[in-house]
Design an enzyme around this catalytic site. Structure first.
Site, PDB file in Angstrom:
ATOM      1  CB  SER A   1      -0.175  -8.018  -8.673  1.00  0.00           C
ATOM      2  OG  SER A   1       0.858  -8.285  -9.614  1.00  0.00           O
TER       3      SER A   1
ATOM      4  CE1 TYR B   1      -2.925 -12.709 -10.663  1.00  0.00           C
ATOM      5  CE2 TYR B   1      -1.432 -11.045 -11.528  1.00  0.00           C
ATOM      6  CZ  TYR B   1      -1.837 -11.870 -10.499  1.00  0.00           C
ATOM      7  OH  TYR B   1      -1.174 -11.844  -9.303  1.00  0.00           O
TER       8      TYR B   1
HETATM    9  C1  BGC Z   1       1.927 -12.966 -10.508  1.00  0.00           C
HETATM   10  C2  BGC Z   1       3.159 -13.827 -10.689  1.00  0.00           C
HETATM   11  C3  BGC Z   1       4.303 -13.009 -11.256  1.00  0.00           C
HETATM   12  C4  BGC Z   1       4.502 -11.700 -10.524  1.00  0.00           C
HETATM   13  C5  BGC Z   1       5.532 -10.785 -11.190  1.00  0.00           C
HETATM   14  C6  BGC Z   1       2.305 -11.748  -9.700  1.00  0.00           C
HETATM   15  O1  BGC Z   1       1.192 -10.953  -9.429  1.00  0.00           O
HETATM   16  O2  BGC Z   1       0.901 -13.722  -9.879  1.00  0.00           O
HETATM   17  O3  BGC Z   1       2.863 -14.925 -11.542  1.00  0.00           O
HETATM   18  O4  BGC Z   1       5.494 -13.763 -11.186  1.00  0.00           O
HETATM   19  O5  BGC Z   1       3.278 -11.005 -10.426  1.00  0.00           O
HETATM   20  O6  BGC Z   1       5.327 -10.675 -12.579  1.00  0.00           O
END
Ligand code: BGC
Length: 268
Positions: free
Chosen positions: A153, A166
């Protein structure tokens, strides 16, 4: 139109029943791969992805496993080998958010996110790597013995208050990916990560479901559009192909510029 870059290769996509995973499963099938669509809870959704692929003339089946559970992961790989004989591509995609303010975050919210997002990638990658090493390179399939694509991410580099479990899982994925890439390269195994920005999927529905929310989100995206699962699917298909044979140990961001510190465009 099929680009057929992955013809006959076998791919497992964890969490392939929805969101980015679904986009990846469809794109790999479009590129000619046989796809195992893993899911944890939603059998019908996984079956729909399988049907989509088989209706278009491809091959796929769905397979249930909670990727944070070692025995379930091992049983899933057994099933893949039983049905398709081996594996060429693992897309470590399954992931979730359990958001909370830091001081309110429960151990369960922490453990669940780390368990699925990070430990799940370790468990699946370990099983795939064992098979890649056992089989070695078969150049009728690919120049590599195998490819592992880790879904990271933008939050492997952008800190994210209210989501520390996360963001920690994604920072962990980055070093898991790089360390695996270093160790496995002599076996001709490529390990890469994709760093999606805001992609329009159920995980971030709150950020795009109203025009106000979407406008606020777009202030974080210089390219001024929300991403779609196909954006990530096409990238995954390319990274898995021999066109990307010299790429290992790095994250490719697909984020419309979210990692460019957009707040600095007219500030600082
Ligand atoms: C998350 C999303 C978020 C995006 C940008 C992703 O990894 O799961 O919820 O919108 O990152 O912030």
């Amino acid at each position: 139109m099929s680009t057929a870059k992955l013809n006959g290769q076998i791919a497992l996509v964890t969490g392939g029943d929805s969101g980015i995973g679904k986009g990846v499963a469809l794109a790999l099938a479009e590129a000619g791969a046989k796809v195992v669509v893993n899911y944890a809870h939603h059998a019908e959704a996984a079956e729909e992805v399988v049907k989509h692929i088989t209706d278009a003339g491809g091959e796929a089946f769905s397979c249930k496993a909670d990727v944070s559970q070692e025995a379930q992961v091992q049983a899933m790989f057994k099933e893949v080998f039983k049905q398709y004989g081996t594996i060429d591509i693992l897309v470590n995609n399954a992931g979730l958010q359990k958001d909370a303010k830091f001081v309110d975050m429960t151990l369960d919210e922490w453990n669940t996110v780390i368990g699925i997002n990070l430990t799940g990638q370790f468990l699946c990658a370990r099983e795939a790597a064992k098979e890649f090493i056992r089989r070695g390179v078969d150049d009728t399939r690919s120049r590599a013995a195998g490819k592992i694509i880790c879904m990271s991410s933008v939050h492997e580099v952008i800190p994210w208050g209210g989501h520390v479990n996360y963001a920690s899982s994604k920072g962990g994925i980055m070093m898991l990916m790089k360390s695996m890439a270093q160790e496995l390269a002599p076996h001709k195994i490529r390990v890469v990560a994709i760093g999606p920005g805001a992609i329009q999927t159920p995980i971030n529905k709150e950020a795009w479901e109203t025009p106000e929310a979407l406008n606020k989100l777009l202030t974080l995206i210089p390219y001024n559009r929300i991403g779609q699962p196909e954006d990530i699917g096409k990238l995954a298909a390319w990274l898995a192909s021999d066109d990307a044979d010299y790429i290992t140990g790095t994250t490719i961001f697909s984020d419309g510029g979210m990692t460019l510190y957009p707040g600095f465009a007219d500030n600082g």
